[in-house]
Design a protein around this motif. Sequence first.
Motif, PDB file in Angstrom:
ATOM      1  N   ARG A  33       0.819  -1.068  -0.017  1.00 32.29           N
ATOM      2  CA  ARG A  33       0.194   0.024  -0.218  1.00 32.29           C
ATOM      3  C   ARG A  33       1.003   1.284   0.050  1.00 32.29           C
ATOM      4  NH1 ARG A  33      -1.889  -3.009   4.349  1.00 32.29           N
ATOM      5  NH2 ARG A  33      -3.747  -4.349   3.521  1.00 32.29           N
ATOM      6  N   PHE A  34       0.341   2.226  -0.678  1.00 32.03           N
ATOM      7  CA  PHE A  34       1.125   3.789  -0.445  1.00 32.03           C
ATOM      8  C   PHE A  34       0.034   4.509   0.101  1.00 32.03           C
ATOM      9  CE2 PHE A  34       3.302   2.042  -4.223  1.00 32.03           C
ATOM     10  CZ  PHE A  34       4.460   2.110  -3.823  1.00 32.03           C
ATOM     11  N   GLY A  35       0.015   4.731   1.335  1.00 37.76           N
ATOM     12  CA  GLY A  35      -1.092   5.485   1.904  1.00 37.76           C
ATOM     13  C   GLY A  35      -2.390   4.622   1.882  1.00 37.76           C
ATOM     14  N   GLY A  36      -3.346   4.989   1.566  1.00 37.07           N
ATOM     15  CA  GLY A  36      -4.662   4.334   1.569  1.00 37.07           C
ATOM     16  C   GLY A  36      -4.748   3.741   0.310  1.00 37.07           C
ATOM     17  N   PHE A  37      -3.881   3.777  -0.948  1.00 40.16           N
ATOM     18  CA  PHE A  37      -3.892   3.075  -2.134  1.00 40.16           C
ATOM     19  C   PHE A  37      -3.172   1.814  -2.228  1.00 40.16           C
ATOM     20  CE2 PHE A  37      -1.972   2.526  -6.293  1.00 40.16           C
ATOM     21  CZ  PHE A  37      -3.184   2.434  -7.106  1.00 40.16           C
ATOM     22  N   THR A  38      -4.103   0.997  -2.504  1.00 42.59           N
ATOM     23  CA  THR A  38      -3.408  -0.638  -2.762  1.00 42.59           C
ATOM     24  C   THR A  38      -2.740  -0.710  -3.807  1.00 42.59           C
ATOM     25  OG1 THR A  38      -5.231  -1.285  -1.096  1.00 42.59           O
ATOM     26  CG2 THR A  38      -3.947  -3.126  -2.423  1.00 42.59           C
ATOM     27  N   ALA A  39      -1.392  -0.828  -4.189  1.00 40.51           N
ATOM     28  CA  ALA A  39      -0.823  -1.024  -5.186  1.00 40.51           C
ATOM     29  C   ALA A  39      -0.468  -2.584  -5.703  1.00 40.51           C
ATOM     30  CB  ALA A  39       0.596  -0.218  -5.119  1.00 40.51           C
ATOM     31  N   LEU A  40      -0.389  -3.388  -4.778  1.00 37.82           N
ATOM     32  CA  LEU A  40      -0.302  -4.745  -5.026  1.00 37.82           C
ATOM     33  C   LEU A  40      -1.222  -5.559  -3.840  1.00 37.82           C
ATOM     34  CD1 LEU A  40       3.350  -5.628  -5.060  1.00 37.82           C
ATOM     35  CD2 LEU A  40       2.064  -5.108  -7.056  1.00 37.82           C
ATOM     36  N   PRO A  58      -1.077  -2.749 -18.175  1.00 32.98           N
ATOM     37  CA  PRO A  58      -1.121  -1.321 -18.405  1.00 32.98           C
ATOM     38  C   PRO A  58      -0.290  -0.354 -17.357  1.00 32.98           C
ATOM     39  CG  PRO A  58      -3.117  -2.302 -18.080  1.00 32.98           C
ATOM     40  CD  PRO A  58      -2.204  -3.042 -17.668  1.00 32.98           C
ATOM     41  N   SER A  59      -0.076   0.736 -17.762  1.00 27.80           N
ATOM     42  CA  SER A  59       0.692   1.725 -16.851  1.00 27.80           C
ATOM     43  C   SER A  59      -0.138   1.717 -15.364  1.00 27.80           C
ATOM     44  CB  SER A  59       0.757   3.191 -17.317  1.00 27.80           C
ATOM     45  OG  SER A  59       1.655   4.108 -16.767  1.00 27.80           O
ATOM     46  N   GLY A  60       0.687   1.867 -14.323  1.00 27.85           N
ATOM     47  CA  GLY A  60       0.053   1.748 -12.984  1.00 27.85           C
ATOM     48  C   GLY A  60      -0.420   0.709 -12.432  1.00 27.85           C
ATOM     49  N   SER A  61      -0.427  -0.502 -13.417  1.00 34.39           N
ATOM     50  CA  SER A  61      -0.778  -1.700 -12.645  1.00 34.39           C
ATOM     51  C   SER A  61      -0.023  -2.427 -11.552  1.00 34.39           C
ATOM     52  CB  SER A  61      -0.974  -2.683 -14.023  1.00 34.39           C
ATOM     53  OG  SER A  61       0.314  -2.940 -14.618  1.00 34.39           O
ATOM     54  N   GLY A  62       1.100  -1.868 -11.218  1.00 33.32           N
ATOM     55  CA  GLY A  62       1.860  -2.422 -10.299  1.00 33.32           C
ATOM     56  C   GLY A  62       3.065  -3.143 -10.517  1.00 33.32           C
ATOM     57  N   LYS A  63       3.523  -3.318 -11.875  1.00 34.80           N
ATOM     58  CA  LYS A  63       4.629  -3.855 -12.332  1.00 34.80           C
ATOM     59  C   LYS A  63       5.798  -3.497 -11.489  1.00 34.80           C
ATOM     60  CE  LYS A  63       4.219  -2.505 -16.532  1.00 34.80           C
ATOM     61  NZ  LYS A  63       2.987  -1.631 -16.548  1.00 34.80           N
ATOM     62  N   SER A  64       6.238  -2.223 -11.654  1.00 30.23           N
ATOM     63  CA  SER A  64       7.568  -1.835 -11.120  1.00 30.23           C
ATOM     64  C   SER A  64       7.387  -2.064  -9.692  1.00 30.23           C
ATOM     65  CB  SER A  64       7.368  -0.241 -11.369  1.00 30.23           C
ATOM     66  OG  SER A  64       7.777   0.000 -12.627  1.00 30.23           O
ATOM     67  N   THR A  65       6.343  -1.759  -8.799  1.00 30.35           N
ATOM     68  CA  THR A  65       6.063  -1.984  -7.430  1.00 30.35           C
ATOM     69  C   THR A  65       6.464  -3.383  -7.082  1.00 30.35           C
ATOM     70  OG1 THR A  65       4.493  -0.267  -7.445  1.00 30.35           O
ATOM     71  CG2 THR A  65       4.644  -1.747  -5.501  1.00 30.35           C
ATOM     72  N   LEU A  66       5.864  -4.443  -7.967  1.00 28.77           N
ATOM     73  CA  LEU A  66       6.221  -5.726  -7.863  1.00 28.77           C
ATOM     74  C   LEU A  66       7.786  -5.958  -7.655  1.00 28.77           C
ATOM     75  CD1 LEU A  66       5.534  -8.615  -7.205  1.00 28.77           C
ATOM     76  CD2 LEU A  66       4.907  -8.874  -9.614  1.00 28.77           C
TER      77      LEU A  66
HETATM   78  P1  ADP Z   1       3.689   0.392 -13.247  1.00 31.43           P
HETATM   79  O1  ADP Z   1       4.933  -0.109 -13.137  1.00 31.43           O
HETATM   80  O2  ADP Z   1       2.802  -0.907 -13.675  1.00 31.43           O
HETATM   81  O3  ADP Z   1       3.212   1.430 -14.246  1.00 31.43           O
HETATM   82  P2  ADP Z   1       3.886   1.072 -10.644  1.00 31.43           P
HETATM   83  O4  ADP Z   1       4.102  -0.220 -10.016  1.00 31.43           O
HETATM   84  O5  ADP Z   1       4.794   1.968 -10.652  1.00 31.43           O
HETATM   85  O6  ADP Z   1       3.078   0.596 -11.965  1.00 31.43           O
HETATM   86  O7  ADP Z   1       2.634   1.815  -9.764  1.00 31.43           O
HETATM   87  C1  ADP Z   1       1.385   1.096  -9.319  1.00 31.43           C
HETATM   88  C2  ADP Z   1       0.567   2.177  -8.543  1.00 31.43           C
HETATM   89  O8  ADP Z   1       1.140   2.600  -7.459  1.00 31.43           O
HETATM   90  C3  ADP Z   1       0.422   3.420  -9.462  1.00 31.43           C
HETATM   91  O9  ADP Z   1      -1.033   3.918  -9.226  1.00 31.43           O
HETATM   92  C4  ADP Z   1       1.265   4.415  -8.794  1.00 31.43           C
HETATM   93  O10 ADP Z   1       0.721   5.643  -8.954  1.00 31.43           O
HETATM   94  C5  ADP Z   1       1.429   4.025  -7.439  1.00 31.43           C
HETATM   95  N1  ADP Z   1       2.717   4.282  -6.722  1.00 31.43           N
HETATM   96  C6  ADP Z   1       3.856   3.817  -7.102  1.00 31.43           C
HETATM   97  N2  ADP Z   1       4.723   4.019  -6.544  1.00 31.43           N
HETATM   98  C7  ADP Z   1       4.192   5.044  -5.407  1.00 31.43           C
HETATM   99  C8  ADP Z   1       4.625   5.863  -4.477  1.00 31.43           C
HETATM  100  N3  ADP Z   1       6.133   5.819  -3.980  1.00 31.43           N
HETATM  101  N4  ADP Z   1       3.714   6.465  -3.932  1.00 31.43           N
HETATM  102  C9  ADP Z   1       2.640   6.446  -3.966  1.00 31.43           C
HETATM  103  N5  ADP Z   1       2.079   5.913  -5.065  1.00 31.43           N
HETATM  104  C10 ADP Z   1       2.640   4.877  -5.833  1.00 31.43           C
END
Ligand code: ADP
Length: 263
Positions: A33-40, A58-66
């Motif tokens: 989670r990033f604050g209230g947002f669930t990224a994974l 798609p962009s924003g789907s969580g690939k980088s986060t994973l």
């Molecule tokens: P992808 O690589 O698939 O484009 P990301 O993993 O970068 O997606 O991001 C997934 C979601 O998490 C996006 O909505 C992004 O805005 C959010 N996010 C990523 N990193 C942060 C961060 N450090 N703080 C807040 N939100 C983040």
Amino acid sequence: MRNLREKKMAREIAANETGRSAAIVTVENVVKRFGGFTALSDVNLSVRAGEKIVLCGPSGSGKSTLIRCINHIEKHDGGRIVVDGIELSDRMSDINDVRREVGMVFQSFNLFPHLSVVENCMLAPIKVRGLSRAEAHERAIGVLRKVRIHDQASKYPGQLSGGQQQRVAIARALCMQPKIMLFDEPTSALDPEMVKEVLDTMVELARDGMTMVCVTHEMGFAREVADRVVFMDRGAIVEEADPETFFRAPRTERARAFLGQII
Ligand code: ADP
Ligand code: MG
């Protein structure tokens, strides 16, 4: 009936096979989670030794986060991540033991601008692996030769093209002799004419047997090297298949919509 010696050999071969296909990375029910947002949300993924996975979505789907969670650049909030037998957690003292086994290549090459190409490749092996300068130099030149950029060894990153810089970034990661390489859109910041040289380097790495997780939308690369394509959307793995199946017959509407946009 087989004799004992044969049985022992068969057992050793079986053990070896198991060893070869053991998971290098296990991701279980991971939440980030990033604050209230669930990224994974509840992500599960296992990467076996030698396996090549292409991660798309798609962009924003969580690939980088994973992949950042796998490298512990980001800390996951729930579930388990095990890398090379070590569970990642907040209390880890051995995070560097994990990081040294995981090579990471980013979209922006992130080379040290004040160090020459060969020095970029020598730094971590000296500082983290404890190699002597001479050993690190020999290893760096060997790897640079492999990615066919050793003729640029004494130049500085700013003197190279984007494609060359990215190949140096790959070489730098390889100099640590990692167990797995993670790529986060390694060609998306490159001019089109430079994409191929970087993909060719990645294909060669795959042929050498490297375990790889690649975030990329280069579907030709996915078809050529991926054992599995993993498709993410809105923080979850939605679909997973061999490339032939994924491209020919995506199961979900979301994957079809995604493929319709990029192909
Ligand atoms: P992808 O690589 O698939 O484009 P990301 O993993 O970068 O997606 O991001 C997934 C979601 O998490 C996006 O909505 C992004 O805005 C959010 N996010 C990523 N990193 C942060 C961060 N450090 N703080 C807040 N939100 C983040
Ligand atoms: Mg990303």
